[in-house]
Design a protein around this motif. Structure first.
Motif, PDB file in Angstrom:
ATOM      1  N   GLU A 126       0.858  -1.184   0.000  1.00 46.42           N
ATOM      2  CA  GLU A 126       0.000   0.000   0.000  1.00 46.42           C
ATOM      3  C   GLU A 126       0.896   1.236   0.000  1.00 46.42           C
ATOM      4  O   GLU A 126       1.735   1.396   0.888  1.00 46.42           O
ATOM      5  CB  GLU A 126      -0.921   0.020   1.223  1.00 46.42           C
ATOM      6  N   VAL A 127       0.715   2.079  -0.989  1.00 48.46           N
ATOM      7  CA  VAL A 127       1.542   3.280  -1.105  1.00 48.46           C
ATOM      8  C   VAL A 127       0.755   4.433  -0.495  1.00 48.46           C
ATOM      9  O   VAL A 127      -0.241   4.898  -1.069  1.00 48.46           O
ATOM     10  CB  VAL A 127       1.885   3.549  -2.586  1.00 48.46           C
ATOM     11  N   ASN A 128       1.181   4.854   0.677  1.00 50.76           N
ATOM     12  CA  ASN A 128       0.469   5.937   1.371  1.00 50.76           C
ATOM     13  C   ASN A 128       0.866   7.264   0.732  1.00 50.76           C
ATOM     14  O   ASN A 128       1.935   7.804   1.004  1.00 50.76           O
ATOM     15  CB  ASN A 128       0.820   5.912   2.870  1.00 50.76           C
ATOM     16  N   LEU A 129      -0.026   7.742  -0.117  1.00 50.65           N
ATOM     17  CA  LEU A 129       0.232   8.992  -0.848  1.00 50.65           C
ATOM     18  C   LEU A 129      -0.432  10.160  -0.150  1.00 50.65           C
ATOM     19  O   LEU A 129      -0.476  11.269  -0.681  1.00 50.65           O
ATOM     20  CB  LEU A 129      -0.351   8.877  -2.262  1.00 50.65           C
ATOM     21  N   SER A 130      -0.979   9.918   1.034  1.00 51.71           N
ATOM     22  CA  SER A 130      -1.954  10.863   1.573  1.00 51.71           C
ATOM     23  C   SER A 130      -1.819  11.137   3.054  1.00 51.71           C
ATOM     24  O   SER A 130      -2.785  11.561   3.683  1.00 51.71           O
ATOM     25  CB  SER A 130      -3.354  10.313   1.289  1.00 51.71           C
ATOM     26  N   CYS A 131      -0.621  10.936   3.632  1.00 53.65           N
ATOM     27  CA  CYS A 131      -0.462  11.236   5.057  1.00 53.65           C
ATOM     28  C   CYS A 131      -0.736  12.720   5.273  1.00 53.65           C
ATOM     29  O   CYS A 131      -0.076  13.568   4.659  1.00 53.65           O
ATOM     30  CB  CYS A 131       0.934  10.883   5.546  1.00 53.65           C
ATOM     31  N   PRO A 132      -1.688  13.050   6.161  1.00 56.03           N
ATOM     32  CA  PRO A 132      -1.996  14.478   6.343  1.00 56.03           C
ATOM     33  C   PRO A 132      -0.988  15.187   7.240  1.00 56.03           C
ATOM     34  O   PRO A 132      -1.099  16.392   7.440  1.00 56.03           O
ATOM     35  CB  PRO A 132      -3.382  14.441   7.019  1.00 56.03           C
ATOM     36  N   ASN A 133      -0.022  14.438   7.764  1.00 52.74           N
ATOM     37  CA  ASN A 133       0.816  15.010   8.822  1.00 52.74           C
ATOM     38  C   ASN A 133       2.286  15.153   8.462  1.00 52.74           C
ATOM     39  O   ASN A 133       3.141  15.207   9.340  1.00 52.74           O
ATOM     40  CB  ASN A 133       0.685  14.167  10.094  1.00 52.74           C
ATOM     41  N   MET A 134       2.598  15.204   7.183  1.00 53.73           N
ATOM     42  CA  MET A 134       3.985  15.471   6.823  1.00 53.73           C
ATOM     43  C   MET A 134       4.282  16.923   7.205  1.00 53.73           C
ATOM     44  O   MET A 134       3.385  17.771   7.221  1.00 53.73           O
ATOM     45  CB  MET A 134       4.207  15.273   5.320  1.00 53.73           C
ATOM     46  N   GLU A 135       5.543  17.189   7.485  1.00 50.39           N
ATOM     47  CA  GLU A 135       5.911  18.545   7.897  1.00 50.39           C
ATOM     48  C   GLU A 135       5.522  19.546   6.816  1.00 50.39           C
ATOM     49  O   GLU A 135       5.162  20.679   7.093  1.00 50.39           O
ATOM     50  CB  GLU A 135       7.422  18.626   8.175  1.00 50.39           C
ATOM     51  N   PRO A 164       0.258  -6.977  -5.528  1.00 51.02           N
ATOM     52  CA  PRO A 164      -0.547  -5.822  -5.947  1.00 51.02           C
ATOM     53  C   PRO A 164      -0.044  -4.533  -5.309  1.00 51.02           C
ATOM     54  O   PRO A 164       0.319  -4.513  -4.138  1.00 51.02           O
ATOM     55  CB  PRO A 164      -1.958  -6.159  -5.429  1.00 51.02           C
ATOM     56  N   VAL A 165      -0.047  -3.476  -6.107  1.00 47.87           N
ATOM     57  CA  VAL A 165       0.303  -2.140  -5.610  1.00 47.87           C
ATOM     58  C   VAL A 165      -1.006  -1.364  -5.419  1.00 47.87           C
ATOM     59  O   VAL A 165      -1.815  -1.254  -6.336  1.00 47.87           O
ATOM     60  CB  VAL A 165       1.236  -1.417  -6.610  1.00 47.87           C
TER      61      VAL A 165
END
Ligand code: ORO
Length: 310
Positions: A126-135, A164-165
């Motif tokens: 799972e490619v997390n493209l959406s972390c809301p908490n990056m600096e 699967p990606v």
């Protein structure tokens, strides 16, 4: 009569549709104190990063009506420790594992994929493209189809085709369908949605933001309708693409909504914080609901709410 709860994430068969949401069960060991992890459809790990990360400053969690705000900041041990200690533990037990990865650049995601490409025990990536908490909010790749596609194309070119990606998308974008389509065109085999939308709370005693990072991802029951809407829209536009529905699932009925909207796998996250058995309960409740409505197979309910009325 039992319901056939088997499902497919692309070509990978899972015994049932329930997985943990990334970041809510570390890499599984803590949950294994409570039940046999083989009872999950799959375990989704926290999002693994290249370097160890201490995460964002505290406080990192704040309760809100019907939801939880978090700004953890992808805290974790980094890929070396994951490959040495965490993944082998899962692989030796034969636990179906969706490994989540998080990065700040295309090169970082590619390197993570390279490190995981030949590691035993990766059922899906799972490619997390959406972390809301990056600096830097500018690094939320899922905000733009072209940026998301660049990451997915690179990761897909590195991973073996039997893994699967899965692209994990954000709900707080103008048009989730266009981001979803860009990811699929770039080679994503499946999509997961939703990551937590960005929220904020203010402590009215301290007269300051409740989270040290000011903003954070909102999870819990408050976001279920957002998740159902996103799954619905993406399934309508891309009906053949397997979807992992995530967001505020507290009960089998919540999971059923996501299934009817088009999800073939359902992630459980915030519910785990107060009930480590939530995945088992939700799977049982979902099966009961399906049986009560005469379904013999989960697969027959996936996307069913899209049929024309009448
Ligand atoms: N929090 C979220 O709500 N989603 C993520 O993908 C990651 C985090 C975090 O680590 O803070």
């Amino acid at each position: 009569m039992s319901v056939d709860m088997r499902t497919f994430l692309a070509h990978v068969e899972l015994a049932n549709p329930i997985t943990t949401a990334a970041g809510c069960a570390a890499s599984g060991r803590e949950l294994a104190q409570f039940f046999d992890l083989h009872r999950l459809g799959a375990l989704t790990t926290r999002s693994i990063t290249m370097a160890p990360r201490a995460g964002r400053p505290t406080p990192r969690m704040a309760e809100t009506p019907s939801g939880l705000l978090n700004a953890v900041g992808l805290q974790g041990p980094g890929i070396d420790a994951f490959l040495e200690r965490e993944l082998p533990w899962l692989a030796q037990r034969g636990i179906k594992t969706i490994v989540s990865i998080g990065g700040g650049t295309v090169a970082e995601y590619s390197e993570l994929a390279r490190r995981l490409a030949d590691a035993p025990g990766v059922t899906a990536l799972e490619v997390n493209l959406s972390c809301p908490n990056m600096e830097d909010r500018g690094r939320v790749f899922a905000r733009e189809g072209s940026a998301a596609a660049e990451v997915i194309a690179s990761v897909r070119s590195i991973m073996r085709y039997d893994v699967p990606v899965v692209a994990k998308l954000a709900p707080d974008v103008a048009d989730i369908v266009s981001v979803a389509r860009a990811c699929v065109d770039a080679g994503a085999d499946a999509l997961s949605m939703i990551n937590n939308p960005l929220g904020m709370a203010i402590d009215t005693e301290a007269l300051r933001p409740s989270l040290a990072a000011v903003t954070g991802g909102l999870s819990g029951p408050a976001i279920l309708p957002l998740a159902v809407r996103c799954v619905w829209q993406v399934h309508a536009a891309l009906p053949g693409v397997p979807l992992i529905g995530i967001g505020g699932v507290m009960s089998g009925r919540d999971a059923f909504q996501l299934v009817l909207a088009g999800a073939c796998v359902v992630g459980v996250g915030t519910a785990l914080f107060h009930d480590p058995y939530a995945c088992l309960r939700i799977e049982r409740e979902l099966e009961d609901l399906l049986r009560a409505r005469g379904f013999q197979r989960l697969a027959d309910a996936v996307g069913l709410a899209h049929r024309p009325p009448g």
